[in-house]
Design a protein around this motif. Structure first.
Motif, PDB file in Angstrom:
ATOM      1  N   THR A   1       0.854  -1.182   0.000  1.00  0.00           N
ATOM      2  CA  THR A   1       0.000   0.000   0.000  1.00  0.00           C
ATOM      3  C   THR A   1       0.890   1.231   0.000  1.00  0.00           C
ATOM      4  O   THR A   1       2.097   1.156   0.262  1.00  0.00           O
ATOM      5  CB  THR A   1      -0.895   0.026   1.233  1.00  0.00           C
ATOM      6  OG1 THR A   1      -0.061   0.152   2.396  1.00  0.00           O
ATOM      7  CG2 THR A   1      -1.731  -1.249   1.346  1.00  0.00           C
ATOM      8  N   ALA A   2       0.288   2.376  -0.271  1.00  0.00           N
ATOM      9  CA  ALA A   2       1.054   3.617  -0.262  1.00  0.00           C
ATOM     10  C   ALA A   2       1.612   3.875   1.131  1.00  0.00           C
ATOM     11  O   ALA A   2       2.746   4.355   1.283  1.00  0.00           O
ATOM     12  CB  ALA A   2       0.166   4.772  -0.715  1.00  0.00           C
ATOM     13  N   ALA A   3       0.831   3.556   2.170  1.00  0.00           N
ATOM     14  CA  ALA A   3       1.290   3.784   3.542  1.00  0.00           C
ATOM     15  C   ALA A   3       2.494   2.899   3.866  1.00  0.00           C
ATOM     16  O   ALA A   3       3.455   3.331   4.509  1.00  0.00           O
ATOM     17  CB  ALA A   3       0.154   3.523   4.522  1.00  0.00           C
ATOM     18  N   GLU A   4       2.439   1.616   3.403  1.00  0.00           N
ATOM     19  CA  GLU A   4       3.565   0.717   3.654  1.00  0.00           C
ATOM     20  C   GLU A   4       4.829   1.201   2.934  1.00  0.00           C
ATOM     21  O   GLU A   4       5.928   1.165   3.500  1.00  0.00           O
ATOM     22  CB  GLU A   4       3.212  -0.695   3.188  1.00  0.00           C
ATOM     23  CG  GLU A   4       2.146  -1.357   4.071  1.00  0.00           C
ATOM     24  CD  GLU A   4       1.607  -2.642   3.486  1.00  0.00           C
ATOM     25  OE1 GLU A   4       1.023  -3.437   4.244  1.00  0.00           O
ATOM     26  OE2 GLU A   4       1.763  -2.857   2.252  1.00  0.00           O
ATOM     27  N   LEU A   5       4.669   1.675   1.708  1.00  0.00           N
ATOM     28  CA  LEU A   5       5.821   2.196   0.970  1.00  0.00           C
ATOM     29  C   LEU A   5       6.388   3.443   1.639  1.00  0.00           C
ATOM     30  O   LEU A   5       7.601   3.642   1.689  1.00  0.00           O
ATOM     31  CB  LEU A   5       5.422   2.517  -0.476  1.00  0.00           C
ATOM     32  CG  LEU A   5       5.347   1.333  -1.445  1.00  0.00           C
ATOM     33  CD1 LEU A   5       4.771   1.773  -2.775  1.00  0.00           C
ATOM     34  CD2 LEU A   5       6.730   0.717  -1.645  1.00  0.00           C
ATOM     35  N   ALA A   6       5.468   4.289   2.180  1.00  0.00           N
ATOM     36  CA  ALA A   6       5.916   5.508   2.858  1.00  0.00           C
ATOM     37  C   ALA A   6       6.802   5.142   4.043  1.00  0.00           C
ATOM     38  O   ALA A   6       7.836   5.771   4.294  1.00  0.00           O
ATOM     39  CB  ALA A   6       4.711   6.331   3.294  1.00  0.00           C
ATOM     40  N   GLY A   7       6.397   4.081   4.779  1.00  0.00           N
ATOM     41  CA  GLY A   7       7.200   3.654   5.918  1.00  0.00           C
ATOM     42  C   GLY A   7       8.544   3.098   5.491  1.00  0.00           C
ATOM     43  O   GLY A   7       9.570   3.351   6.147  1.00  0.00           O
ATOM     44  N   ILE A   8       8.578   2.344   4.388  1.00  0.00           N
ATOM     45  CA  ILE A   8       9.827   1.756   3.915  1.00  0.00           C
ATOM     46  C   ILE A   8      10.792   2.838   3.438  1.00  0.00           C
ATOM     47  O   ILE A   8      11.998   2.802   3.707  1.00  0.00           O
ATOM     48  CB  ILE A   8       9.549   0.754   2.773  1.00  0.00           C
ATOM     49  CG1 ILE A   8       8.759  -0.448   3.294  1.00  0.00           C
ATOM     50  CG2 ILE A   8      10.854   0.293   2.119  1.00  0.00           C
ATOM     51  CD1 ILE A   8       8.251  -1.370   2.195  1.00  0.00           C
ATOM     52  N   CYS A   9      10.240   3.857   2.765  1.00  0.00           N
ATOM     53  CA  CYS A   9      11.073   4.876   2.142  1.00  0.00           C
ATOM     54  C   CYS A   9      11.340   6.069   3.050  1.00  0.00           C
ATOM     55  O   CYS A   9      12.181   6.933   2.712  1.00  0.00           O
ATOM     56  CB  CYS A   9      10.424   5.370   0.846  1.00  0.00           C
ATOM     57  SG  CYS A   9      10.250   4.075  -0.405  1.00  0.00           S
ATOM     58  N   GLY A  10      10.608   6.177   4.163  1.00  0.00           N
ATOM     59  CA  GLY A  10      10.782   7.323   5.037  1.00  0.00           C
ATOM     60  C   GLY A  10      10.223   8.591   4.442  1.00  0.00           C
ATOM     61  O   GLY A  10      10.738   9.682   4.695  1.00  0.00           O
ATOM     62  N   LEU A  11       9.159   8.469   3.644  1.00  0.00           N
ATOM     63  CA  LEU A  11       8.513   9.619   3.021  1.00  0.00           C
ATOM     64  C   LEU A  11       7.081   9.697   3.489  1.00  0.00           C
ATOM     65  O   LEU A  11       6.519   8.729   4.021  1.00  0.00           O
ATOM     66  CB  LEU A  11       8.552   9.490   1.481  1.00  0.00           C
ATOM     67  CG  LEU A  11       9.934   9.367   0.831  1.00  0.00           C
ATOM     68  CD1 LEU A  11       9.799   9.021  -0.644  1.00  0.00           C
ATOM     69  CD2 LEU A  11      10.715  10.677   0.990  1.00  0.00           C
ATOM     70  N   SER A  12       6.446  10.841   3.298  1.00  0.00           N
ATOM     71  CA  SER A  12       5.055  10.986   3.695  1.00  0.00           C
ATOM     72  C   SER A  12       4.168  10.231   2.710  1.00  0.00           C
ATOM     73  O   SER A  12       4.519  10.008   1.550  1.00  0.00           O
ATOM     74  CB  SER A  12       4.648  12.460   3.734  1.00  0.00           C
ATOM     75  OG  SER A  12       4.603  12.983   2.412  1.00  0.00           O
ATOM     76  N   SER A  13       2.960   9.846   3.180  1.00  0.00           N
ATOM     77  CA  SER A  13       2.017   9.126   2.321  1.00  0.00           C
ATOM     78  C   SER A  13       1.605   9.974   1.121  1.00  0.00           C
ATOM     79  O   SER A  13       1.408   9.458   0.012  1.00  0.00           O
ATOM     80  CB  SER A  13       0.780   8.718   3.127  1.00  0.00           C
ATOM     81  OG  SER A  13       1.141   7.796   4.142  1.00  0.00           O
ATOM     82  N   ALA A  14       1.477  11.292   1.337  1.00  0.00           N
ATOM     83  CA  ALA A  14       1.062  12.172   0.238  1.00  0.00           C
ATOM     84  C   ALA A  14       2.119  12.187  -0.865  1.00  0.00           C
ATOM     85  O   ALA A  14       1.813  12.117  -2.058  1.00  0.00           O
ATOM     86  CB  ALA A  14       0.816  13.582   0.761  1.00  0.00           C
ATOM     87  N   VAL A  15       3.405  12.280  -0.460  1.00  0.00           N
ATOM     88  CA  VAL A  15       4.491  12.294  -1.438  1.00  0.00           C
ATOM     89  C   VAL A  15       4.539  10.965  -2.180  1.00  0.00           C
ATOM     90  O   VAL A  15       4.661  10.915  -3.416  1.00  0.00           O
ATOM     91  CB  VAL A  15       5.834  12.581  -0.749  1.00  0.00           C
ATOM     92  CG1 VAL A  15       7.004  12.335  -1.724  1.00  0.00           C
ATOM     93  CG2 VAL A  15       5.868  14.003  -0.239  1.00  0.00           C
ATOM     94  N   VAL A  16       4.434   9.858  -1.437  1.00  0.00           N
ATOM     95  CA  VAL A  16       4.470   8.536  -2.068  1.00  0.00           C
ATOM     96  C   VAL A  16       3.295   8.367  -3.036  1.00  0.00           C
ATOM     97  O   VAL A  16       3.441   7.800  -4.124  1.00  0.00           O
ATOM     98  CB  VAL A  16       4.470   7.428  -1.002  1.00  0.00           C
ATOM     99  CG1 VAL A  16       4.249   6.060  -1.644  1.00  0.00           C
ATOM    100  CG2 VAL A  16       5.787   7.435  -0.232  1.00  0.00           C
ATOM    101  N   GLY A  17       2.128   8.880  -2.672  1.00  0.00           N
ATOM    102  CA  GLY A  17       0.968   8.792  -3.562  1.00  0.00           C
ATOM    103  C   GLY A  17       1.229   9.484  -4.896  1.00  0.00           C
ATOM    104  O   GLY A  17       0.906   8.950  -5.965  1.00  0.00           O
ATOM    105  N   ARG A  18       1.826  10.694  -4.824  1.00  0.00           N
ATOM    106  CA  ARG A  18       2.138  11.406  -6.071  1.00  0.00           C
ATOM    107  C   ARG A  18       3.182  10.645  -6.899  1.00  0.00           C
ATOM    108  O   ARG A  18       3.072  10.553  -8.118  1.00  0.00           O
ATOM    109  CB  ARG A  18       2.636  12.820  -5.756  1.00  0.00           C
ATOM    110  CG  ARG A  18       1.553  13.767  -5.240  1.00  0.00           C
ATOM    111  CD  ARG A  18       2.030  15.219  -5.304  1.00  0.00           C
ATOM    112  NE  ARG A  18       3.216  15.449  -4.491  1.00  0.00           N
ATOM    113  CZ  ARG A  18       3.200  15.768  -3.205  1.00  0.00           C
ATOM    114  NH1 ARG A  18       2.033  15.888  -2.569  1.00  0.00           N
ATOM    115  NH2 ARG A  18       4.335  15.971  -2.537  1.00  0.00           N
ATOM    116  N   LEU A  19       4.182  10.100  -6.214  1.00  0.00           N
ATOM    117  CA  LEU A  19       5.229   9.374  -6.920  1.00  0.00           C
ATOM    118  C   LEU A  19       4.689   8.102  -7.565  1.00  0.00           C
ATOM    119  O   LEU A  19       5.080   7.735  -8.677  1.00  0.00           O
ATOM    120  CB  LEU A  19       6.371   9.030  -5.966  1.00  0.00           C
ATOM    121  CG  LEU A  19       7.142  10.228  -5.393  1.00  0.00           C
ATOM    122  CD1 LEU A  19       8.146   9.776  -4.347  1.00  0.00           C
ATOM    123  CD2 LEU A  19       7.866  10.984  -6.516  1.00  0.00           C
TER     124      LEU A  19
END
Length: 328
Positions: A26-44
């Protein structure tokens, strides 16, 4: 791994690499792995999906997976290569416009110095492709490109009515494999070819509009050349070509000759006919051997056998007798 050369930002690359190693995140799981916010990961993730690097599955929350890297990344590389090719083409067009503008502004700039091998090859290719009436050339080593690299283009231009007159040096004719792979096919397609023992320089003239000559014939000198536009210098080069053409010996293509009236003697095979052509052109035994891939001993044996068959005591007499029989 650096994908920013393909247009990805460092953060987009970080998300993509994480997604490759952790599919169906999920976007939230990726945000945790990458150390980025969920909003940034969603755009990426939206960017990666748009570029064909990721897919999204239905459901709540939606999950994401990387597409097969060797397919998706290769597609990005191909797209980037296409853009680079378009950029190179535009640069060449701009350079042509720049040069033309310079010549109009400064008519005395009749000579350009080309110092890049690719530029020299491109200039020769353009001269052949743009010719409308005639290409004239001196052909002798050293070469920028492998001899015969423009054979298909030359044959195509000849089919469209552009005549080609080429004077080869004996060294060019003797280049291993050159006769069969390049010179003879050119002649059969309509090229008028002659040979001289030596030539003073390498030269290509297109339509009396432009010519190119090497900066030097010394080792490595062919990596620089002069591009010469309409001027007294171009006229002088044209006059030099015509003078050498008058002194050169015709170089026919090997092929079956028609029978002569009253002559029922067998005609020679292709190797014998090619040997006669090279003898008539004045090549030495060593040069003929290099051209045909024979040893000098084999070459001498073939020449002596041919002279015996023709009843000739000299090479000149052999060539004359062969011509009378219709072998040349």
């Amino acid at each position: 791994m650096r994908l920013n050369v393909l247009g990805l930002t460092d953060e987009a690359e970080q998300v993509y690499v994480a997604l490759v190693g952790q599919p169906r995140c999920t976007a939230a799981e990726l945000a945790g792995i990458c150390g980025l916010s969920s909003a940034v990961v969603g755009r990426l993730l939206s960017t990666l999906i748009r570029d064909g690097l990721a897919t999204r599955t239905a459901g709540r929350p939606p999950r994401f997976a990387a597409t097969v890297p060797d397919v998706s990344v290769a597609a990005l590389i191909d797209e980037q290569q296409h853009r680079l090719d378009e950029a190179r083409s535009l640069v060449h067009q701009l350079m042509e416009s720049y040069r033309e503008a310079a010549r109009i502004t400064h008519p005395e700039l009749a000579v350009e110095l080309l110092t890049d091998r690719d530029d020299i090859s491109s200039a020769v290719g353009r001269m052949t492709a743009d010719a409308r009436r005639e290409i004239r050339a001196f052909d002798r080593p050293p070469y920028v490109d492998r001899p015969g690299v423009n054979l298909d283009l030359q044959i195509e231009r000849q089919r469209h009515g552009v005549s080609h007159r080429v004077i080869y040096s004996q060294e060019a004719v003797a280049w291993p494999g050159r006769m069969t792979s390049d010179i003879e096919p050119s002649i059969r397609a309509g090229e008028k070819a002659r040979v001289r023992p030596e030539l003073p320089l390498k030269l290509v003239i297109s339509d009396n509009q432009v010519a190119i000559i090497p900066f030097s014939l010394a080792a490595g000198g062919q990596s620089a050349a002069y591009l010469i536009h309409q001027s007294p210098m171009l006229a002088a080069l044209g006059a030099l070509f015509e003078a050498e053409w008058e002194r050169a010996v015709a170089l026919p293509a090997a092929g079956p000759a028609g029978p002569q009236a009253g002559d029922d003697r067998a005609h020679p095979d292709d190797d014998t006919r090619r040997l006669l052509d090279l003898l008539a052109a004045g090549l030495t035994d060593a040069a003929i051997a290099r051209s045909q891939g024979w040893s000098e001993r084999t070459t001498q044996r073939r020449i002596h056998r041919l002279m015996h068959e023709l009843g000739a005591s000299t090479r000149f007499q052999a060539s004359l007798t062969a011509a009378r029989r219709g072998w040349l």
